[in-house]
Design an enzyme around this catalytic site. Structure first.
Site, short mmCIF file in Angstrom:
data_model
loop_
_atom_site.label_atom_id
_atom_site.label_comp_id
_atom_site.label_asym_id
_atom_site.label_seq_id
_atom_site.Cartn_x
_atom_site.Cartn_y
_atom_site.Cartn_z
N HIS A 58 -35.84 -15.70 -30.66
CA HIS A 58 -34.86 -16.70 -31.07
C HIS A 58 -34.95 -17.05 -32.55
O HIS A 58 -34.15 -17.85 -33.03
CB HIS A 58 -35.02 -17.96 -30.22
CG HIS A 58 -34.44 -17.81 -28.83
ND1 HIS A 58 -34.83 -16.80 -27.99
CD2 HIS A 58 -33.49 -18.51 -28.16
CE1 HIS A 58 -34.15 -16.90 -26.85
NE2 HIS A 58 -33.33 -17.92 -26.93
N GLY A 116 -9.73 -0.88 -34.47
CA GLY A 116 -10.50 0.35 -34.61
C GLY A 116 -11.82 0.20 -33.88
O GLY A 116 -12.13 0.98 -32.99
N PRO A 117 -12.59 -0.83 -34.23
CA PRO A 117 -13.79 -1.12 -33.45
C PRO A 117 -13.38 -1.51 -32.03
O PRO A 117 -12.73 -2.54 -31.82
CB PRO A 117 -14.43 -2.28 -34.22
CG PRO A 117 -13.92 -2.13 -35.62
CD PRO A 117 -12.50 -1.66 -35.44
N SER A 139 -26.55 -28.07 -28.76
CA SER A 139 -27.51 -27.52 -29.73
C SER A 139 -26.87 -27.21 -31.07
O SER A 139 -27.49 -27.35 -32.11
CB SER A 139 -28.15 -26.24 -29.18
OG SER A 139 -28.83 -26.50 -27.97
N HIS A 185 -5.51 10.90 -34.86
CA HIS A 185 -5.56 10.86 -33.40
C HIS A 185 -4.14 10.94 -32.83
O HIS A 185 -3.48 9.92 -32.65
CB HIS A 185 -6.23 9.56 -32.94
CG HIS A 185 -7.63 9.41 -33.44
ND1 HIS A 185 -7.92 9.03 -34.73
CD2 HIS A 185 -8.83 9.58 -32.83
CE1 HIS A 185 -9.24 8.98 -34.89
NE2 HIS A 185 -9.81 9.31 -33.77
N HIS A 213 -30.28 -23.34 -35.67
CA HIS A 213 -31.62 -22.84 -35.33
C HIS A 213 -31.91 -21.64 -36.23
O HIS A 213 -32.16 -20.54 -35.77
CB HIS A 213 -31.70 -22.50 -33.84
CG HIS A 213 -31.52 -23.70 -32.94
ND1 HIS A 213 -30.40 -24.48 -32.95
CD2 HIS A 213 -32.34 -24.26 -32.01
CE1 HIS A 213 -30.52 -25.47 -32.07
NE2 HIS A 213 -31.70 -25.36 -31.50
N GLU A 266 -20.62 -14.74 -27.08
CA GLU A 266 -20.62 -14.84 -28.53
C GLU A 266 -19.61 -13.91 -29.18
O GLU A 266 -18.88 -14.28 -30.10
CB GLU A 266 -22.03 -14.53 -29.09
CG GLU A 266 -23.12 -15.49 -28.64
CD GLU A 266 -23.68 -15.16 -27.27
OE1 GLU A 266 -23.31 -14.12 -26.69
OE2 GLU A 266 -24.50 -15.96 -26.76
N ASP A 284 -9.04 3.10 -22.62
CA ASP A 284 -10.23 3.00 -21.78
C ASP A 284 -11.44 2.48 -22.55
O ASP A 284 -12.27 1.77 -22.01
CB ASP A 284 -10.55 4.37 -21.16
CG ASP A 284 -9.55 4.73 -20.08
OD1 ASP A 284 -9.53 4.03 -19.06
OD2 ASP A 284 -8.78 5.68 -20.27
N GLY A 285 -11.53 2.85 -23.82
CA GLY A 285 -12.65 2.37 -24.62
C GLY A 285 -12.64 0.86 -24.73
O GLY A 285 -13.67 0.21 -24.60
N ASP A 330 -39.40 -21.59 -29.20
CA ASP A 330 -38.66 -20.54 -28.50
C ASP A 330 -39.09 -19.13 -28.90
O ASP A 330 -38.80 -18.16 -28.20
CB ASP A 330 -37.14 -20.72 -28.67
CG ASP A 330 -36.55 -21.65 -27.60
OD1 ASP A 330 -37.25 -21.94 -26.61
OD2 ASP A 330 -35.40 -22.08 -27.76
N PHE A 337 -28.27 -15.02 -32.70
CA PHE A 337 -27.28 -14.34 -31.87
C PHE A 337 -26.02 -13.98 -32.65
O PHE A 337 -25.05 -13.47 -32.07
CB PHE A 337 -27.00 -15.15 -30.61
CG PHE A 337 -28.22 -15.26 -29.74
CD1 PHE A 337 -28.96 -14.12 -29.44
CD2 PHE A 337 -28.69 -16.48 -29.28
CE1 PHE A 337 -30.12 -14.20 -28.68
CE2 PHE A 337 -29.84 -16.57 -28.52
CZ PHE A 337 -30.56 -15.42 -28.22
N HIS A 375 -7.32 14.11 -28.36
CA HIS A 375 -7.63 12.73 -28.74
C HIS A 375 -7.72 12.53 -30.25
O HIS A 375 -7.02 11.70 -30.81
CB HIS A 375 -8.95 12.28 -28.10
CG HIS A 375 -9.50 11.05 -28.71
ND1 HIS A 375 -9.02 9.80 -28.41
CD2 HIS A 375 -10.48 10.85 -29.64
CE1 HIS A 375 -9.66 8.89 -29.12
NE2 HIS A 375 -10.56 9.50 -29.87
#
Lengths: 655, 655
Positions: B465, B116-117, B376, B27, B453, B403, B154-155, B461, B429, B258
């Site tokens: 969940h 990178g991510p 919790s 790049h 949980h 998260e 921007d990403g 739930d 989650f 790019h």
């Protein structure tokens, strides 16, 4: 005698606190806090007909703050939906009750989407709003002219996906989307101010939204704000200033009412506060009757719509689209026939683009897109011009760098009906939208995920971009069909399967790198059985190699080496584990016989392959992170070449 | 002769375009566009010493737009870091080169975090900034007084995680965090305006940030904006208006630069445009010397800091903390001894809280938090008072409903050093932050995820969940230790293991529901081997049941029923698959003998358990989504009771 509006709302409050108390679990705070706002919405604004819950032109209502499920159960019951009955509500959160802890679209008509995972209901609603405008552009105001309404809490607004959803809706000008924000300034941990200092209205305005504010317990003020929202061409956030647990005199306004039963004493006090003397689960008839009458509010509107539909030139196509029925004459067979005549060596992402050409031309319901990787995912076709604020008839969404928002929006499109969404990103970034993929599966939504760059085969971008565990980890999501085709023919077959899979999502895992065409016959869709014998041992079968995607080519090379040494070797291509698992044992035993050495090759984790190879089989894959290098160097480095694999098989046979 | 600053920047540009060209992938656009800004940063603002890259009080620099990796490789080389050498850069994106496609913290000192991510580098930097302020509050200005700098594209700003990171940094007043935004108005798909209409500065201001703007190719203007940022007490976004691929005369300003090599002709043209006549990978000595001199800029500052450290009363503790060495006298053994004397029936989330009590009291480096589920997840202890804008000495972060932002921030804290972060959310989650968990593992960061949980055992739930595939799907992430303890003793053992695991993250999967204490001895940390025989068959062993977490109790009940029928049954508790896999074969064969029926019980997918039970074993679990109901009803519904399992084992033995 007409009941005061507050008493209509109190019916929601009392049902909510009583049901949570009976279940000894649940969330009374949100339904009690938002009961007044919801009463206005269902009395005066929402277009719906409980007797015809699937009416195509109904407004869509999304309870994004899904933990407040009693709000929607109370509303559906009070306005006259067939379910939930009062008995269903008595059984809130019990096994087999449709009144689950969180609202589930497959349990109750009127629940448009399953919510609970915060932020996703909102983002799903954006997809519904996009589908509405697109279908409006396609079929006109006479058939498609409705709104999308959302109730969201602070959690929905704080989640990252909210930024993506807000950005997408603002950019596309989704003026028919109205979000009622339960601005109660409370989260589970306590005051919102403990974790956030954001000026939320300013953020929404910065993304092209209109923001209205109101006192969420003042009916006239709620109506004023809603009218303001309707008048504004932008998507609207309506900040409803509320008191969580409104009506519970000693607990309201605190996080203590969020997620636990109020307790008997507080319920008694609340009944007094609310002027409610009826026993639990009893609604005074004058209140119930008034609610039922409100539920009949849009009957005439619906009847007129039915008349318009009956007379409409596009009736057949509209009904087909909304039913989700594919036109029988999909072009896949002809496309594959051409391939057999003229084989192609292309990446499967390119093969996907080739298959999409005739498919998107033939199936106007297909609505594509990519999270800013259009040229890499190969998701755009000639038939799919961009969908933009200026042209909702377009069929391609530039989702931006918003994987989670894209996936949730696709869920909304699929649940809205009338469109079949597909969208692309890199396979490794399925992590970014993983819970939305799970929600596609849970909701039985026909969404097609085009996930390219599906292994170390992407090469130089390195371990952050190389999926290792992703394919296998998605195979274990219930009701998700993970398809990894090995060549251009299988890619077309898999696309056909994904489109025909009306009751669930599909993943297409596709390569960056070119692959030879391995298939030379296609009398049937062989991928449909999940796995099949692509190459049969010449004689003396002792080995069966199972491979997927880009590794099938390697398996064939290994088989040829082994066959040449007199070790008969089958190669099984296995594009879909779940489809293969659904075959009868006789088929599975024929494909994977027990008297041979079974070997797997897949450029990802070997975890789980024991199910196919048996413990004593051999499993070739990658159980570490990848590396940055050209593809050939990587396959060699990780031992995934015929030259490295074949001798290990020979050794195992001799060992 | 002093070189014009533009020529210093051009050295970055030329190295970038030449390396990408040589690799035939990469790049060039970002490094060429941001070279001027980066030159100012590394010349005048960033505090660093290439000769001592691990200097604790250095500024942290994060290249969040990690695809532009050549920017940092060029800077590290030019300023005099030992690596990368020019030879390393020549081998950009080749196997074993430290110059990987995306920058990796374990390859090069000076690369503070693997990026990178998109969006995660930025969010990780927020955690670094939190760690800095916390350590400053603990050790004072003399030892800890540095800044965190980010280059983001921007990403990074469009991803959902950005909203979480911005919200957290704004709320906590991270004024020493400065983000240089590469405002080039280009994404991969084309103009940013194709997918976004956001007023980014307005959004940042709405979250408590300061925003400065500058021409990213005007050195004086860049300095003006940076000075403005330094002067403002809020975290700063510096919008640097740039031209992507600046210097490539025919391609700059377009998405064509790019992510692909410029090509020979364009490189020739760029050399002319930039006034650069040197051959590829040759840096004229006057330019190299000037860069090296800039790299020595902070030598004196560092020497003075070393002197302060040498004389500092807290030197020993500071060095221990920064080295990540645990105090040997952790209180886990004493805690467990108390349990053996007085057994406890508690949920493992509660057991975790109990273990955390003495651990957080003894280990000041532990810095906890939760994504709005404090009560919790049971993550808060008496020793960990809140960390807030007004008190950075606190050791508990109310992360809000963020998260992904939390997980990335914890990565940043761990990579910064001096703290050991742990944070909680519901296991389901983990989907929301899955790629950050993966990045913990890839980066070898000691982060402890407290995921409660952890099964249908959470009850009412319902399926949104209830994790089904989550535990198993995390077991296949390389270098992640997934720990699922069965009782209060194992929970304490697992906490000890997680803390001692300095080279990677750990997950603690914990129950909502109470579990009996099953362990009555603890002469060693039995969880350390991953699996062990908790219950031995009385005689005539024919069955071994392997279970984890809450299902070990069920396994014991099954074993007792079978033992009573004369069918000798072992129960193996397996808190960690990866630790068990690392044991010698002799141990594994002893625990999982081959001459018995092997059975697994885990309230999640059965996918993958063949590796433990063999194909012919029995696997009890849940291969569909869950349901909403009280826990007892669910375990019965899904067949996970001793009454339902024991007869199936008997039938298998007789079958």
């Amino acid at each position: 005698m007409t009941q005061p509006e507050k008493m209509l709302a109190n019916a929601i409050r009392v049902l909510s606190m009583d049901a949570v108390q009976a279940a000894n679990s649940g969330h009374p705070g949100m339904p009690m806090g938002m009961a007044d706002v919801a009463t206005v919405l269902f009395s005066d604004y929402l277009k719906y007909d409980p007797a015809h819950p699937h009416w195509a032109d109904r407004d869509r209502f999304v309870l994004s703050a899904g933990h407040g499920s009693m709000l929607i159960y109370a509303l559906l019951h009070l306005t006259g939906y067939a379910r939930p009955t009062i008995e269903d509500i008595r059984n809130f959160r019990q096994l087999h009750s449709p009144c689950a802890g969180h609202p589930e679209n497959f349990e109750l008509a009127g629940v448009e989407t399953t919510t609970g995972p915060l932020g996703q209901g909102f983002a799903t609603a954006v997809g519904m709003a996009i589908a509405e405008r697109h279908l409006n552009a396609t079929f006109g105001d006479d058939l498609v002219d409705h709104r999308t309404w959302v109730i969201a809490g602070d959690g929905c607004l704080m989640e990252g996906i909210n930024h993506e959803a807000v950005g997408l809706a603002g950019h596309l000008g989704m003026g028919r989307l109205n979000v009622l924000w339960d601005d109660n300034r409370i989260t589970i941990d306590g005051a919102v101010s403990m974790s956030s200092s954001e000026d939320i209205p300013a953020r929404y305005r910065a993304s092209g939204w209109h923001v209205a504010e109101c006192d969420g317990h003042d009916f006239a003020d709620i109506r004023r704000a809603m009218d303001e929202a309707l008048a504004d061409p932008r998507p609207s956030l309506i900040a409803c200033r509320t008191i969580i647990g409104y009506g519970a005199p000693n607990k309201q306004g605190s996080h203590a009412v969020h997620g636990a039963p109020l307790g008997g004493d507080e319920i008694t006090a609340a009944r007094q506060e609310l002027g409610w003397s009826a026993a639990p689960f009893e609604i005074p008839s004058e209140i119930k009757d008034q609610w039922l009458a409100l539920g009949r509010r849009s009957q005439d509107t619906r009847a007129q719509w039915e008349q318009r539909l009956a007379a409409h030139a596009q009736r057949g196509e509209f009904e087909r689209r909304m039913a989700g029925t594919l036109d029988a004459a999909t072009p896949t067979k002809a496309f594959i026939a051409d391939l057999l005549a003229s084989p192609q060596k292309v990446a499967t992402r390119k093969a996907s683009e080739m298959a999409l050409g005739p498919l998107t031309a033939a199936l106007p319901e297909m609505l594509g897109g990519s999270a800013d990787l259009t040229g890499s995912n190969n998701t755009k076709t000639a038939a799919t011009k961009p969908l933009s604020k200026d042209d909702y008839s377009g069929r391609y969404v530039y989702y931006g760098i918003r994987e989670f928002g894209m996936a949730a929006a696709m869920n909304g499109m699929a649940l809205h009906g009338g469109v079949v969404p597909y969208g692309g990103t890199f396979l490794v970034f399925s992590d970014y939208c993983r819970n939305a993929i799970r929600m596609s599966a849970l909701q039985r939504a026909r969404v097609v995920y085009v996930l390219t760059h599906d292994s170390i085969g992407l090469g130089e971008d390195g371990p952050t971009h190389q999926p290792i565990e992703h394919i296998m980890s998605m195979r274990m999501i219930p009701n998700l069909d993970v398809l990894r085709p090995c060549d251009v023919v299988e890619t077309a077959e898999c696309w056909q399967l994904a489109l025909e899979n009306a009751e669930g999502p599909s993943v297409l895992a596709l390569t960056r790198q070119n692959l030879p065409q391995l298939r030379d016959s296609a009398d049937e869709n062989r991928s449909a059985k999940g796995a099949y014998r692509l190459h049969a041992a010449e004689a003396n079968r002792r080995v069966v190699i199972v491979a997927t995607g880009s590794e099938v080519e390697i398996a064939i090379a290994v088989a040829k080496q082994l066959d040449a040494q007199g070790i008969g070797t089958d190669v099984v291509s296995m594009p879909s584990w779940s489809r293969f698992a659904a075959q009868p044992a006789s088929y599975r035993d024929d494909i994977l016989p027990h008297d041979v050495l079974r070997v797997s090759i897949e450029a990802g984790t070997t975890f789980g392959w024991e199910a196919i190879t048996g413990i004593s089989g051999l499993r070739f894959g990658i159980d570490s992170f990848g590396a940055s290098a050209p593809i050939e160097a990587l396959y060699d480095h990780f031992g995934l070449t015929a030259e490295k694999i074949a001798p290990q098989i020979v050794a195992a046979l001799n060992g």
